[in-house]
Design a protein around this motif. Sequence first.
Motif, PDB file in Angstrom:
ATOM      1  N   UNK A 179       0.860  -1.181   0.000  1.00 33.36           N
ATOM      2  CA  UNK A 179       0.000   0.000   0.000  1.00 33.36           C
ATOM      3  C   UNK A 179       0.895   1.228   0.000  1.00 33.36           C
ATOM      4  N   UNK A 180       0.523   2.236  -0.757  1.00 32.28           N
ATOM      5  CA  UNK A 180       1.340   3.440  -0.839  1.00 32.28           C
ATOM      6  C   UNK A 180       1.523   4.073   0.547  1.00 32.28           C
ATOM      7  N   UNK A 181       2.768   4.458   0.853  1.00 35.49           N
ATOM      8  CA  UNK A 181       3.102   5.102   2.125  1.00 35.49           C
ATOM      9  C   UNK A 181       2.842   4.176   3.309  1.00 35.49           C
ATOM     10  N   UNK A 182       3.006   2.885   3.097  1.00 35.19           N
ATOM     11  CA  UNK A 182       2.901   1.895   4.174  1.00 35.19           C
ATOM     12  C   UNK A 182       4.294   1.517   4.634  1.00 35.19           C
ATOM     13  N   UNK A 183       4.492   1.451   5.944  1.00 38.33           N
ATOM     14  CA  UNK A 183       5.788   1.109   6.519  1.00 38.33           C
ATOM     15  C   UNK A 183       5.643  -0.170   7.327  1.00 38.33           C
ATOM     16  N   UNK A 184       6.522  -1.127   7.073  1.00 41.21           N
ATOM     17  CA  UNK A 184       6.507  -2.414   7.759  1.00 41.21           C
ATOM     18  C   UNK A 184       7.891  -2.645   8.353  1.00 41.21           C
ATOM     19  N   UNK A 185       7.936  -3.064   9.610  1.00 38.06           N
ATOM     20  CA  UNK A 185       9.227  -3.443  10.178  1.00 38.06           C
ATOM     21  C   UNK A 185       9.064  -4.643  11.107  1.00 38.06           C
ATOM     22  N   UNK A 186      10.147  -5.432  11.229  1.00 38.82           N
ATOM     23  CA  UNK A 186      10.157  -6.576  12.131  1.00 38.82           C
ATOM     24  C   UNK A 186      11.587  -6.885  12.540  1.00 38.82           C
ATOM     25  N   UNK A 187      11.712  -7.532  13.675  1.00 33.47           N
ATOM     26  CA  UNK A 187      13.025  -7.923  14.163  1.00 33.47           C
ATOM     27  C   UNK A 187      13.459  -9.219  13.499  1.00 33.47           C
ATOM     28  N   UNK A 188      14.734  -9.271  13.094  1.00 30.99           N
ATOM     29  CA  UNK A 188      15.293 -10.478  12.493  1.00 30.99           C
ATOM     30  C   UNK A 188      15.566 -11.484  13.604  1.00 30.99           C
ATOM     31  N   UNK A 189      14.904 -12.645  13.534  1.00 32.42           N
ATOM     32  CA  UNK A 189      15.006 -13.657  14.587  1.00 32.42           C
ATOM     33  C   UNK A 189      15.056 -15.047  13.970  1.00 32.42           C
ATOM     34  N   UNK A 190      15.034 -16.062  14.828  1.00 30.79           N
ATOM     35  CA  UNK A 190      14.948 -17.446  14.346  1.00 30.79           C
ATOM     36  C   UNK A 190      13.617 -17.734  13.673  1.00 30.79           C
ATOM     37  N   UNK A 191      12.614 -16.877  13.924  1.00 38.00           N
ATOM     38  CA  UNK A 191      11.270 -17.119  13.410  1.00 38.00           C
ATOM     39  C   UNK A 191      10.905 -16.282  12.189  1.00 38.00           C
ATOM     40  N   UNK A 192      11.765 -15.361  11.779  1.00 36.91           N
ATOM     41  CA  UNK A 192      11.349 -14.341  10.810  1.00 36.91           C
ATOM     42  C   UNK A 192      11.379 -14.830   9.360  1.00 36.91           C
ATOM     43  N   UNK A 193      10.719 -15.945   9.092  1.00 38.19           N
ATOM     44  CA  UNK A 193      10.637 -16.491   7.737  1.00 38.19           C
ATOM     45  C   UNK A 193       9.566 -15.746   6.946  1.00 38.19           C
ATOM     46  N   UNK A 194       9.945 -15.242   5.782  1.00 34.50           N
ATOM     47  CA  UNK A 194       9.019 -14.449   4.967  1.00 34.50           C
ATOM     48  C   UNK A 194       9.433 -14.520   3.505  1.00 34.50           C
ATOM     49  N   UNK A 195       8.505 -14.115   2.623  1.00 33.34           N
ATOM     50  CA  UNK A 195       8.801 -14.039   1.202  1.00 33.34           C
ATOM     51  C   UNK A 195       7.896 -13.000   0.552  1.00 33.34           C
ATOM     52  N   UNK A 196       8.225 -12.633  -0.696  1.00 26.70           N
ATOM     53  CA  UNK A 196       7.376 -11.764  -1.511  1.00 26.70           C
ATOM     54  C   UNK A 196       6.773 -12.627  -2.604  1.00 26.70           C
ATOM     55  N   UNK A 197       5.460 -12.756  -2.602  1.00 31.68           N
ATOM     56  CA  UNK A 197       4.792 -13.605  -3.593  1.00 31.68           C
ATOM     57  C   UNK A 197       4.937 -13.008  -4.991  1.00 31.68           C
TER      58      UNK A 197
END
Length: 514
Positions: free
Chosen positions: A242-260
């Motif tokens: 979304x335009x002007x949307x900010x996302x942040x998260x801490x890098x951890x053992x659980x931080x598994x993610x991807x961009x579809x």
Amino acid sequence: MEKHESLSEESDSEMECEDWDNSTIVHLQPKVEKRIYGFHLMPTCIQDPSTEPPSKQSKLSLELREALTTSTFADNFKKNWNNHKEFTVDNIELIVDPFKVCVIQNFLKDDFIINKVLEEFNELEWNKRNLDLYEFFQSSDLKHIDSKYTKIVYEFLKHNVKNWVQNLTGQELTDISATCSLYSDTDYLLLHDDQQEDRLIAFVLYFTGPRTWQASNGGALQLFSKDESGQPYAAVKNIVPCNNQFVFFQVTNDSYHQVSEVLNKNDCRMSINGWFHTKVPPVFNVPPYVPSNFGLFSNTSTKPQELDLDLESWINPEYLDSETAHYIQEHIEEHSEISLHNYFKEEAFQEVLNDLQHHNVNWTLIGPPNRRSYEVALEQETMPSILQRFINLFQSYQMFSLLKQYTDLDLTSVRFELQRWTPGCYSLLTDYDWSQKNELDLVLFLGCPKISSVIGGRIMYVSTEEEIQQALITLEPEDNNLNIVFRDTARITKYVSKYSSCSVYYLLICSYSE
């Protein structure tokens, strides 16, 4: 972490800011009329000529919107962040499952600079990033970018936002690394965890223009759960750009993610993204990966078997001719590979394909998805009879003897997998077992009569020091070609695009050892 895992993840996440020597530099143009399925497009980025300049009093400064700067918000956020509790207030969402992620709408107060950054995306030099894990376009590190408004945003992230995030999370942050990313049609970034050196907080600031980005456009930031052994399991949360949307998260053992995969031929997913770093690198305790006890990535192999079969009933006669075998041997000795077209007799090949397509075969999806994602047939004894005999062919003394003529190798054992591939499947460098080298691969595609019917899906033999576009050997999905490759490097299979007209195909891979 194993060496090959860290090599793959050096290039992960939504940005990568090192070593552009081998990258392809492109310029994003305001408009491109050409539209081709399955290839990178340079989509139209929004330029609004009616945008009015800011008043002199604004001095082109950036601010967070007011709700993000109050002590009430900070206290509430810190309490929930520390206690791992979800909350939603004023277009701010804190997600805690499967890991802590903060999603903020209308992050920056000044729309003028946001629109100007969008315009500057047309002037940036875009580097095509293409590895096993991803395909997308990216700028160089923003510390080297001179674009006026992009630089303003970068400096604001580097100082103001870094301090703001530090206050909210209680983490000591020392520096920033960031780039611009552009995902055009068919681009993607597969599963990873961002763990590398002193990265501590990952962030993404989206610039998608005035039109609403629909979930059907793809490009979602997908958060993955873990299984009982601590390995990534399945996407359980989608964060749509979304335009002007900010996302942040801490890098951890659980931080598994991807961009579809992005599925939009007119717009593109754009962002400024990167990490806030810390002085003392965090210690990650990643659960060890336990290799499977079957197939290509196990230590279980099969010796050549005495079987009652006739090669002439399966293989076209020219490939059983001694002169042809001598030519094949010379070619493999010089090139380490050969592709033998129409290797199997058409009638026999079609009977095997019919068994695969119309009879019951027990398929099992295998992973974990930070290594591979496709289906395999585990129970050979339950396969249809013709398919069983076909699989047995590759384990027979007769085939071992024929391969001896082709390669002059004294092969003693074989591991194999019969695989089913659909859009969304892939196999990464992390899936490669580095102890299993100097093997002879036989690769056969079934169910893809035209190369163009599968977008992606090509098998590549690569050195980890190289970009995928410089693969040593590339095998395209095409029916009834027996590909023979002497492998002393890594083998990956590229992500199969959802644009592929072939909805399912099959792959038999056999790895023979001396």
